[in-house]
Design an enzyme around this catalytic site. Structure first.
Site, short mmCIF file in Angstrom:
data_model
loop_
_atom_site.label_atom_id
_atom_site.label_comp_id
_atom_site.label_asym_id
_atom_site.label_seq_id
_atom_site.Cartn_x
_atom_site.Cartn_y
_atom_site.Cartn_z
N SER A 125 0.82 -1.21 0.00
CA SER A 125 0.00 0.00 0.00
C SER A 125 0.85 1.26 0.00
CB SER A 125 -0.91 0.02 1.23
OG SER A 125 -1.74 -1.10 1.25
N GLY A 130 -4.22 2.07 -2.64
CA GLY A 130 -4.68 1.12 -1.63
C GLY A 130 -5.41 -0.03 -2.32
N ARG A 267 -26.80 -10.55 34.25
CA ARG A 267 -27.47 -9.26 34.41
C ARG A 267 -29.00 -9.44 34.43
NH1 ARG A 267 -26.76 -3.84 35.72
NH2 ARG A 267 -28.12 -2.52 34.47
N GLY A 338 -25.46 -3.22 27.16
CA GLY A 338 -26.01 -1.89 27.45
C GLY A 338 -24.88 -0.89 27.64
N GLU A 362 -6.10 -6.03 3.88
CA GLU A 362 -5.96 -7.17 2.95
C GLU A 362 -7.14 -7.22 1.97
OE1 GLU A 362 -4.12 -10.72 4.24
OE2 GLU A 362 -3.02 -9.72 5.83
N GLU A 366 -15.60 -4.27 -0.22
CA GLU A 366 -15.99 -3.99 -1.62
C GLU A 366 -15.06 -4.74 -2.58
OE1 GLU A 366 -15.53 -1.74 0.77
OE2 GLU A 366 -17.54 -0.91 1.04
C1 LIG Z 1 -4.57 -1.26 10.45
C2 LIG Z 1 -4.19 -1.45 9.02
C3 LIG Z 1 -3.19 -2.33 8.70
C4 LIG Z 1 -2.78 -2.48 7.37
N1 LIG Z 1 -1.73 -3.31 7.08
C5 LIG Z 1 -1.22 -3.31 5.82
C6 LIG Z 1 0.00 -4.01 5.53
O1 LIG Z 1 0.58 -4.68 6.38
N2 LIG Z 1 0.52 -3.90 4.28
C7 LIG Z 1 -0.09 -3.19 3.29
O2 LIG Z 1 0.45 -3.13 2.19
N3 LIG Z 1 -1.26 -2.53 3.54
C8 LIG Z 1 -1.83 -2.57 4.77
N4 LIG Z 1 -2.99 -1.88 5.03
C9 LIG Z 1 -3.62 -1.13 3.96
C10 LIG Z 1 -4.98 -1.69 3.54
O3 LIG Z 1 -4.80 -2.88 2.83
C11 LIG Z 1 -5.70 -0.59 2.74
O4 LIG Z 1 -6.10 0.40 3.67
C12 LIG Z 1 -6.89 -1.13 1.99
O5 LIG Z 1 -6.49 -1.97 0.94
C13 LIG Z 1 -7.77 0.00 1.42
O6 LIG Z 1 -7.01 0.96 0.74
P1 LIG Z 1 -7.21 2.51 1.09
O7 LIG Z 1 -7.13 2.66 2.55
O8 LIG Z 1 -6.26 3.27 0.24
O9 LIG Z 1 -8.70 2.84 0.65
P2 LIG Z 1 -9.19 3.19 -0.84
O10 LIG Z 1 -8.61 2.25 -1.83
O11 LIG Z 1 -8.99 4.64 -1.08
O12 LIG Z 1 -10.76 2.91 -0.72
C14 LIG Z 1 -11.67 3.80 -0.06
C15 LIG Z 1 -13.07 3.21 -0.19
O13 LIG Z 1 -13.43 3.06 -1.58
C16 LIG Z 1 -13.77 1.73 -1.86
N5 LIG Z 1 -13.35 1.35 -3.20
C17 LIG Z 1 -12.15 1.57 -3.79
N6 LIG Z 1 -12.15 1.06 -5.03
C18 LIG Z 1 -13.35 0.49 -5.22
C19 LIG Z 1 -13.97 -0.21 -6.31
N7 LIG Z 1 -13.34 -0.45 -7.45
N8 LIG Z 1 -15.25 -0.65 -6.15
C20 LIG Z 1 -15.92 -0.43 -5.00
N9 LIG Z 1 -15.38 0.24 -3.94
C21 LIG Z 1 -14.14 0.68 -4.05
C22 LIG Z 1 -13.03 0.90 -0.80
O14 LIG Z 1 -13.62 -0.37 -0.63
C23 LIG Z 1 -13.16 1.80 0.42
O15 LIG Z 1 -14.43 1.61 0.99
C24 LIG Z 1 -3.44 -1.75 6.35
C25 LIG Z 1 -4.49 -0.88 6.68
C26 LIG Z 1 -4.85 -0.72 7.99
C27 LIG Z 1 -5.96 0.26 8.32
#
Ligand SMILES: Cc1cc2nc3c(=O)[nH]c(=O)nc-3n(C[C@H](O)[C@H](O)[C@H](O)COP(=O)(O)OP(=O)(O)OC[C@H]3O[C@@H](n4cnc5c(N)ncnc54)[C@H](O)[C@@H]3O)c2cc1C
Length: 381
Positions: A125, A130, A267, A338, A362, A366
């Site tokens: 990422s 993402g 409870r 509650g 991961e 969606e």
């Molecule tokens: C606590 C935590 C740990 C993580 N650990 C890792 C890690 O170890 N290594 C790593 O590489 N990443 C890691 N991630 C990253 C994680 O995999 C991403 O946050 C995730 O893939 C979503 O990407 P984004 O946050 O950029 O959201 P975005 O891609 O910007 O998406 C935002 C919203 O739009 C929706 N969306 C985007 N595209 C589409 C589509 N084509 N159709 C429908 N809906 C869509 C998404 O589902 C989401 O609801 C971690 C994230 C968190 C929060």
């Protein structure tokens, strides 16, 4: 498919449950409060073989099948989802790709470290990439015997503690997903800067950091697979990882459910235990139903993988269903408590915060739906 645990699996489950109860459960709330899982906990897991769960004995691991790995992750998540994600990421998207895609020399160099003491991290990422990971911008340019990596990554689980990072960077800007390659980056390499940990809603004991690369030198021998194989390696790793996230979800919701049942029996309201009220019984029944459905989907995905069949669709379904069930079950566990469910004195508050992200990392819910739909439209129902 046999639903019974084998004798070995039963022994492993009892051993990990005992370890979790004695060693980790007393500290899980403090780890959440202090936002750190101490190194000792990882060392304890390493001593019991849990850093090399999916790695065969010839490389120093304990060689569990996928169902057993999922069972161990579930048990750990029942007491600490933060520790569970650390171990799940390490085993499924850190160590397994080295086993699966590494050459013998890479396995010889890295696997003994990974199974015995060092956590690993998976870093695809980026701030601008993402769900659409194919848009990643970090570059790797070959110079003599090295690649020079530049760019930035975020959301790297285990990034603070890891000894090895599996990093994805672009070796060909014009080749789309086929222009991405995978590299094993060692902690402390000059040019690797580890950012500060995110201040998260849940899984607070697990560190999540950003990384930046400034002419980071990675020897050519540390490239995993061929140039351009990176995206395929990442997707393959995530298929395995999703069974792990489903198992984390199962562990958290099982713990929340147990608390909800206990509380409902203790409870009293309107002159009787909550558990005698049909509206509460229906909640408990629905929680149990979702937990059992999640378990079956995990077992099916794990069984397909272990029997050498395609399992990506089933792993996505297990992850999608399990994570959504976990947010629902933990939400209802608070409802059963509650007002007491809303304060930190009761563990359901932590479970609720921990579960939420399982629908996000991961691959979001969606994206899981896209994976499932593409698979069934391509390969048939
Ligand atoms: C606590 C935590 C740990 C993580 N650990 C890792 C890690 O170890 N290594 C790593 O590489 N990443 C890691 N991630 C990253 C994680 O995999 C991403 O946050 C995730 O893939 C979503 O990407 P984004 O946050 O950029 O959201 P975005 O891609 O910007 O998406 C935002 C919203 O739009 C929706 N969306 C985007 N595209 C589409 C589509 N084509 N159709 C429908 N809906 C869509 C998404 O589902 C989401 O609801 C971690 C994230 C968190 C929060």
């Amino acid at each position: 498919m046999d639903f019974d645990l084998s004798e070995d699996q039963r022994l492993i489950r009892d051993a990990v449950r005992d370890l979790c109860t004695k060693e980790f459960a007393p500290h899980a709330e403090r780890w959440d409060r202090e936002a750190i899982v101490p190194r000792d906990a990882v060392t304890t897991l390493a001593e019991h073989g849990f850093l090399g769960m999916a790695i065969p004995e010839e490389w120093g691991g304990v060689g569990y099948d996928t169902r057993t790995v999922a069972m161990v992750i579930e048990e750990i998540a029942r007491v600490s989802a933060a520790l569970a994600i650390m171990i799940s990421v390490h085993n499924s998207v850190g160590a397994v790709p080295v086993l699966r895609f590494g050459n013998d020399e890479q396995k010889r160099r890295f696997l003994p470290r990974l199974v015995s003491r060092e956590l690993s991290a998976f870093s695809i990422s980026e701030p601008g990439a993402g769900s659409d990971a194919g848009q990643l911008q970090a570059t790797a340019v070959r110079r003599d015997g090295n690649y020079l990596l530049n760019g930035s990554k975020n959301w790297v689980t285990n990034g603070e503690q890891a000894g090895l990072y599996l990093v994805f960077a672009r070796t060909d800007k014009s080749a789309g997903n086929r222009g991405v390659s995978a590299f094993i980056v060692e902690r402390g390499a000059p040019g690797l800067i580890v950012g500060r940990a995110e201040d998260k809603m849940g899984l607070r004991g697990s560190d999540t950091v950003s990384l930046s690369f400034h002419d980071l030198q990675v020897p050519v021998e540390n490239r995993l697979g061929a140039e351009g194989d990176g995206f395929r390696i990442a997707l393959g790793a995530l298929d395995v990882g999703r069974i792990g996230v489903a198992a984390q979800s199962l562990g958290v919701m099982t713990a929340a459910f147990a608390e909800a049942v206990k509380y409902a029996q203790q409870r009293e309201a309107f002159g009787q235990p909550l558990a005698k009220i049909q509206a509460i019984q229906f909640k408990l029944a629905e929680m149990e139903r979702r937990i059992q459905c999640a378990r079956l989907l995990i077992q099916r995905a794990a069984w397909l993988k272990d029997s050498g069949q395609p399992f990506a669709r089933e792993a996505a379904m297990a992850k999608l269903y399990g994570s959504e069930a976990a947010t629902w079950v933990t939400h209802q566990a608070i409802q059963v408590h509650g007002g007491y469910g809303y304060v930190k004195e009761y563990a359901v508050e932590r479970y609720y915060r921990d579960a939420r992200v399982m629908e996000i990392y991961e691959g979001t819910s969606e994206i899981q739906r896209l994976v499932i739909a593409r698979s069934l439209l391509k390969d048939g129902v």
